[in-house]
Write an enzyme that holds these catalytic residues in place. Sequence first.
Site, short mmCIF file in Angstrom:
data_model
loop_
_atom_site.label_atom_id
_atom_site.label_comp_id
_atom_site.label_asym_id
_atom_site.label_seq_id
_atom_site.Cartn_x
_atom_site.Cartn_y
_atom_site.Cartn_z
N TYR A 108 0.85 -1.20 0.00
CA TYR A 108 0.00 0.00 0.00
C TYR A 108 0.88 1.24 0.00
CZ TYR A 108 -3.27 3.57 1.54
OH TYR A 108 -4.03 4.70 1.62
N GLU A 196 -3.49 7.45 -4.28
CA GLU A 196 -3.49 6.19 -3.53
C GLU A 196 -3.29 5.01 -4.48
OE1 GLU A 196 -7.21 4.57 -1.81
OE2 GLU A 196 -6.11 4.54 0.09
#
Length: 240
Positions: A108, A196
Amino acid sequence: MNIHEYQAKEILDRYGVPTPKSEVANTADEAAAIAGKFGGRAVVKTQVHAGGRGKVGGVKLVNSADEAKDVASNLIGSRLVTKQTGAAGVPVEKVMVAETLDIKDELYLSIVVDGDIGAPMIMASTEGGVEIEEVAEATPEKIIRVAGDPLVGLSPYKARDVALALEVPPSALRQTTKLITDLYKVFVDNDCSLVEINPLIVTNDDQVVALDAKINLEDDALFRHPDLAKLDDVNQQDPL
Ligand code: ADP
Ligand code: MG
């Protein structure tokens, strides 16, 4: 302002951030033709202003052009309800058809504006792919935070620290450091409020690739980016 994954991917491409090969389809026939180019094996991804698509059938693996056609015809024209939408969901008008990559690890990586310190904040975790909100709740120590500086930018050692924290294979360290630096440039140059990448993947041959891309643009700065302002898709927004 929110933009679609395929639009975010175009921005990442311009900055040299590696992403899977992909094209956008407005019809099932177009989706089949694109999957054909990738040899039939592909992922068909609904293009909506919401994440959590994978869990509700909005990201589908297909093994042939025919299958891509079936999947796309079911998705295009439907509404997708995910954890991030209301009960009414959002309309699916396009799908993105992407080549499949062999995933060894899902990480992530994101950048947000941290209002408290007044700087872009990089957040990274080895626990990618899953819902990062759950990681933040259950194991907050698994998310590391590294702040940039609005005047200095992102110092090279900080980019390297993030790459190290992601525990990528040693041979991918230099490439990952560059990717983080490039992503920071994307964030600053385009006045983003969020970039993101979930998941950022390590492939079986140790390449690091942005498999998903979400970009939010700061509304108050859109006057500086007329080309980005044009990407607005009002159909994804509740008229109310
Ligand atoms: P969302 O976050 O909306 O669920 P993602 O793009 O993150 O959508 O896709 C969900 C999952 O589907 C990913 O975590 C990954 O496991 C798989 N996936 C997505 N794109 C690809 C791809 N190009 N190749 C292989 N697997 C993929
Ligand atoms: Mg995702």
